[in-house]
Design a protein around this motif. Structure first.
Motif, PDB file in Angstrom:
ATOM      1  N   ARG A 137       1.067  -1.335  -0.140  1.00 59.89           N
ATOM      2  CA  ARG A 137      -0.166   0.092   0.195  1.00 59.89           C
ATOM      3  C   ARG A 137       0.667   0.980   0.375  1.00 59.89           C
ATOM      4  O   ARG A 137       1.332   1.591   0.893  1.00 59.89           O
ATOM      5  CB  ARG A 137      -1.306   0.234   1.562  1.00 59.89           C
ATOM      6  CG  ARG A 137      -1.684   1.095   1.180  1.00 59.89           C
ATOM      7  CD  ARG A 137      -2.571   1.272   2.187  1.00 59.89           C
ATOM      8  NE  ARG A 137      -3.474   2.554   2.487  1.00 59.89           N
ATOM      9  CZ  ARG A 137      -3.417   3.469   3.530  1.00 59.89           C
ATOM     10  NH1 ARG A 137      -1.954   3.207   3.864  1.00 59.89           N
ATOM     11  NH2 ARG A 137      -4.060   4.700   3.659  1.00 59.89           N
ATOM     12  N   GLU A 151      -9.378   9.366   6.829  1.00 62.01           N
ATOM     13  CA  GLU A 151      -8.471   9.828   6.106  1.00 62.01           C
ATOM     14  C   GLU A 151      -7.784  11.445   7.245  1.00 62.01           C
ATOM     15  O   GLU A 151      -8.706  11.340   7.785  1.00 62.01           O
ATOM     16  CB  GLU A 151      -8.502  10.295   4.909  1.00 62.01           C
ATOM     17  CG  GLU A 151      -9.437   9.686   3.797  1.00 62.01           C
ATOM     18  CD  GLU A 151      -9.720  10.641   2.612  1.00 62.01           C
ATOM     19  OE1 GLU A 151      -9.622  11.361   2.730  1.00 62.01           O
ATOM     20  OE2 GLU A 151      -9.664   9.660   1.165  1.00 62.01           O
ATOM     21  N   ASP A 168     -15.103  -0.669   3.068  1.00 66.96           N
ATOM     22  CA  ASP A 168     -14.627  -1.403   1.975  1.00 66.96           C
ATOM     23  C   ASP A 168     -14.149  -2.515   2.090  1.00 66.96           C
ATOM     24  O   ASP A 168     -14.301  -4.339   2.096  1.00 66.96           O
ATOM     25  CB  ASP A 168     -14.593  -0.964   0.683  1.00 66.96           C
ATOM     26  CG  ASP A 168     -13.213   0.120   1.016  1.00 66.96           C
ATOM     27  OD1 ASP A 168     -12.917   0.693   2.231  1.00 66.96           O
ATOM     28  OD2 ASP A 168     -12.442  -0.041  -0.083  1.00 66.96           O
ATOM     29  N   GLU A 215      -5.027   6.235  -2.597  1.00 65.20           N
ATOM     30  CA  GLU A 215      -4.364   4.971  -2.472  1.00 65.20           C
ATOM     31  C   GLU A 215      -4.374   3.680  -3.267  1.00 65.20           C
ATOM     32  O   GLU A 215      -4.969   4.620  -4.012  1.00 65.20           O
ATOM     33  CB  GLU A 215      -5.144   4.205  -1.388  1.00 65.20           C
ATOM     34  CG  GLU A 215      -4.985   3.074  -0.499  1.00 65.20           C
ATOM     35  CD  GLU A 215      -6.395   2.325   0.266  1.00 65.20           C
ATOM     36  OE1 GLU A 215      -5.912   2.053   1.255  1.00 65.20           O
ATOM     37  OE2 GLU A 215      -7.461   2.191  -0.003  1.00 65.20           O
ATOM     38  N   SER A 218      -6.897   1.330  -7.824  1.00 73.00           N
ATOM     39  CA  SER A 218      -6.435   2.367  -6.624  1.00 73.00           C
ATOM     40  C   SER A 218      -7.849   2.961  -6.023  1.00 73.00           C
ATOM     41  O   SER A 218      -8.892   2.512  -6.521  1.00 73.00           O
ATOM     42  CB  SER A 218      -5.726   3.784  -7.638  1.00 73.00           C
ATOM     43  OG  SER A 218      -6.326   4.675  -7.170  1.00 73.00           O
ATOM     44  N   SER A 219      -7.902   3.563  -4.932  1.00 75.06           N
ATOM     45  CA  SER A 219      -8.982   4.388  -4.810  1.00 75.06           C
ATOM     46  C   SER A 219      -9.515   5.168  -5.703  1.00 75.06           C
ATOM     47  O   SER A 219     -10.426   6.191  -5.196  1.00 75.06           O
ATOM     48  CB  SER A 219      -8.893   5.341  -3.730  1.00 75.06           C
ATOM     49  OG  SER A 219      -8.261   5.904  -3.481  1.00 75.06           O
ATOM     50  N   CYS A 220      -8.391   6.089  -6.258  1.00 74.33           N
ATOM     51  CA  CYS A 220      -9.214   6.889  -7.789  1.00 74.33           C
ATOM     52  C   CYS A 220      -9.188   6.453  -9.203  1.00 74.33           C
ATOM     53  O   CYS A 220      -8.390   5.972  -9.003  1.00 74.33           O
ATOM     54  CB  CYS A 220      -7.629   7.510  -7.692  1.00 74.33           C
ATOM     55  SG  CYS A 220      -8.080   8.861  -5.828  1.00 74.33           S
ATOM     56  N   CYS A 262      -0.271   5.406   0.025  1.00 78.84           N
ATOM     57  CA  CYS A 262      -0.774   6.386   0.312  1.00 78.84           C
ATOM     58  C   CYS A 262      -0.026   8.032   0.103  1.00 78.84           C
ATOM     59  O   CYS A 262       0.229   7.911   1.199  1.00 78.84           O
ATOM     60  CB  CYS A 262      -1.095   6.508   1.383  1.00 78.84           C
ATOM     61  SG  CYS A 262      -2.866   7.926   1.606  1.00 78.84           S
TER      62      CYS A 262
END
Length: 631
Positions: free
Chosen positions: A143, A421, A446, A225, A193-195, A145
């Motif tokens: 990971r 966050e 999630d 992330e 990715s979260s994006c 971030c």
């Protein structure tokens, strides 16, 4: 009261001088180098000094800082902190352009950047490079971030009542571009990715080199992330990096540096046969900031709701017959029971009912006192005590908390959960590291369940593993361990070991490291070979992370040491920080534009520029005074 302008604090709500953030991420196996470019524009009619507060991951080592004004680039150098501050003040007061970058005294995941003497209409591009270890997740992902939120650090009333805790959060959405380059000795499976990302592009047939970009037009309004998956994740590795040609042989930067990655997978039959009891103490942050949202997306729950859900899941999963208790803390603290009680169906149901009624109603974030109280309580024989701490991490006395956790590591293990966050990576990862536990960050629903169960599995494993590291090298060569000894090694937890290879061998070019540990009296051995003559230049990432490891150990010794030894340790920190070019609490990056043809004329305005987080000011709504760099 929150000041709701768009980032630049001023009476006239002028435009934000920071326009664009560009990031290049280079991943090598388990570590990464991150290059950030920040573009400022002074859109005011007067010369400007901006103070810029921003977050970095706690274990990052800043190793480069430069500024480009027009066609001219000014590269900063690492100096003793007070000397750097004095140079900056002298330059700004004489009208020279200057830049100062330093980490916070209280928390190593917060940095302050002073941008001095920007003329009206002038653009400055700031470049910051840092290196970092990538953490392992429950599903074997690595990971990374990129934090988009910096929560203000609550300061206990005993220290400074003038710093209030915020009751809401504000994120400033700058435009972000991000490119990722991955190189590995293992096959790359995928990257998530979260994006939104563009498709992953492989650059070789072995799938060991790949690139990907963040989709265009991304607004930097939440953490970015990235999750990287390799095929043979549990294979131990040894990577050797050549020293810097310009550095002195025999120094850390001049000699080859070695990084060993251990990510063991213990046999299933051994793990299933481990019967373990313990005392589980859950410490839940109930300060006012826990009523904030987890993130700034749609349908985000409050942090206290996420903490409750996480705790409920853990409570339902404890082994029968263990002991447990639950603490809530804010400006004060309270516990469900006077002392830990036996876990049964009846006591579990009572605890579940009470947890569902927990709210963020206890004021400030003062975690030190409940920890001291817990540590003062006698432990139950044959029931090792495990602390599970849930917090959004908004404290300013992080280092004091970490020192306390470390001083009790042989009787207490500490597992931490960063909620939402912007949780302080310094506090959350630091408590787990110093407490021989594991850290998790819960930013949504999630992946909460696998993260929670992973930490519980770690807690149910034996704490002692009798770990030994032995080196076999030819005559004339020695290996110096730079990392602290590994106290515990868990199934599913990765350990990185750094070492310095000293001396020369006339013949052999290989060395061997043997790592041994025991699990339920069953010996486990990992043996790895490594080269003594590396040729590939990897940008000194491993050297800088090794230096960061040594610096952090020295800082810990300094805070715990006798006055007679403190000055000597401080000098060693400054010497290593300057030599390696990485940040420390006693050094700063300083850059002064001495070649400018003319000095800046006119009154100099001060501006405070938080990157993603607006600090809460007093009820009068006035911005704080400029943070003077001189003591």
């Amino acid at each position: 009261m929150m000041v709701n302008c768009c980032g630049l604090v001023s009476e006239k709500n002028v435009p934000v001088p920071l326009k664009i953030i560009s990031v290049q991420l280079q991943i090598q196996d388990h570590v990464a180098s991150v290059s950030s470019s920040l573009q400022y524009v002074n859109e005011e009619e007067h010369p400007l000094e901006a103070v810029f507060i921003f977050p970095l991951p706690a274990d990052a080592a800043v190793c480069h800082f430069s500024a480009r004004i027009g066609e001219q680039e000014i590269v900063a150098e690492v100096q003793d902190r007070q000397s750097a501050r004095d140079q900056y003040d002298d330059a700004v007061s004489s009208g020279q352009q200057a830049f100062l970058l330093e980490e916070s005294d209280e928390s190593p995941d917060v940095f302050k950047l002073n941008v001095g003497c920007l003329s009206p209409g002038q653009t400055a591009v700031i470049s910051i490079v840092y290196v970092i270890e990538l953490s392992i997740q429950a599903d074997n992902a690595l990971r990374f971030c990129l934090p988009a939120v910096l929560n203000p650090r609550y300061k206990p009333a005993a220290l400074a009542a003038s710093v209030p805790e915020v009751s809401s959060a504000c994120v400033i959405p700058y435009t972000l571009s991000l490119s990722v380059d991955v190189r590995s000795s293992d096959h790359i499976s995928r990257l998530e990715s979260s994006c939104p990302l563009d498709p992953l592009e492989f650059l070789d047939a072995q799938h060991s080199h790949a690139t990907v970009n963040l989709s265009a037009g991304h607004r930097f309004d939440k953490d970015v992330e990235l999750l990287l998956y390799y095929e043979n994740t549990h294979q131990p590795t040894a990577v050797v990096e050549a020293g810097a040609a310009a550095a002195q042989p025999g120094s850390l930067m001049g000699d080859p540096a070695l990084m060993i990655s251990l990510y063991p997978e213990f046999p299933a039959d051994v793990m299933s046969s481990l019967a373990f009891q313990g005392e589980f103490i859950f410490v839940v942050d109930r300060s006012g900031s826990m009523s904030c949202k987890m993130h700034h997306g749609k349908d985000a729950q409050m942090r206290i709701e996420s903490a409750r859900d996480t705790l409920l899941l853990l409570l339902k999963s404890l082994p029968m017959g263990c002991y447990f208790n639950i603490y809530g803390f804010g400006s004060r603290f309270e516990s469900f029971f006077l002392q830990s009680i036996v876990y049964s169906e009846e006591t579990m149901e009572e605890a579940l009912r009470r947890v569902k009624n927990m709210n963020a109603d206890m004021g400030g974030t003062e975690i030190l006192q409940p920890l001291k109280h817990i540590y003062s309580q006698p432990c139950y024989p044959d029931h090792p005590r495990q602390l599970f701490v849930f917090t959004d991490g908004e404290v300013s006395n992080t280092k004091e908390v970490l020192d306390l956790v470390k001083s009790h590591v042989y009787s207490h293990r500490c597992f931490s959960f960063g909620i939402g966050e912007g949780a302080s990576t310094a506090l959350v990862t630091g408590m787990a590291r110093e407490g021989s536990g594991h850290a998790q960050f819960i930013t949504g629903t999630d992946r909460m369940q696998p993260k929670v169960m992973q930490s519980l599995r770690f807690a149910l494993q034996p704490a002692e593993n009798n770990i030994s590291v032995d080196w076999t090298v030819p005559e004339g060569v020695t290996v110096d361990m730079l990392s602290p000894p590994i106290i515990a090694l868990f199934q599913g937890q990765r350990a990185l070991i750094y070492a310095q290879i000293k001396g020369q061998s006339s013949g052999e070019t290989e060395g061997t490291v043997t790592v041994k540990y025991k699990l339920k009296d069953q010996p486990v051995t990992n043996q790895l070979q490594f080269t003594l003559k590396p040729t590939e230049d990897t940008g000194l990432t491993i050297h800088r992370l090794a230096a960061r490891t040594v610096i952090r150990s020295l800082e810990l010794q300094e805070r715990a040491g006798l006055p007679a030894g403190v000055e000597n340790i401080r000098n060693r920190i400054v010497e290593l920080s300057v030599q390696a070019g990485v940040s420390s609490v006693h050094t700063a990056f300083i850059a002064v534009n001495k070649d400018s043809k003319q000095t800046v004329k006119g009154p100099l305005l001060q501006r405070r520029v938080p990157l993603q987080r607006m600090w809460q000011f007093s009820a009068m709504g006035a911005p704080p005074a400029k943070m003077s760099s001189k003591k």
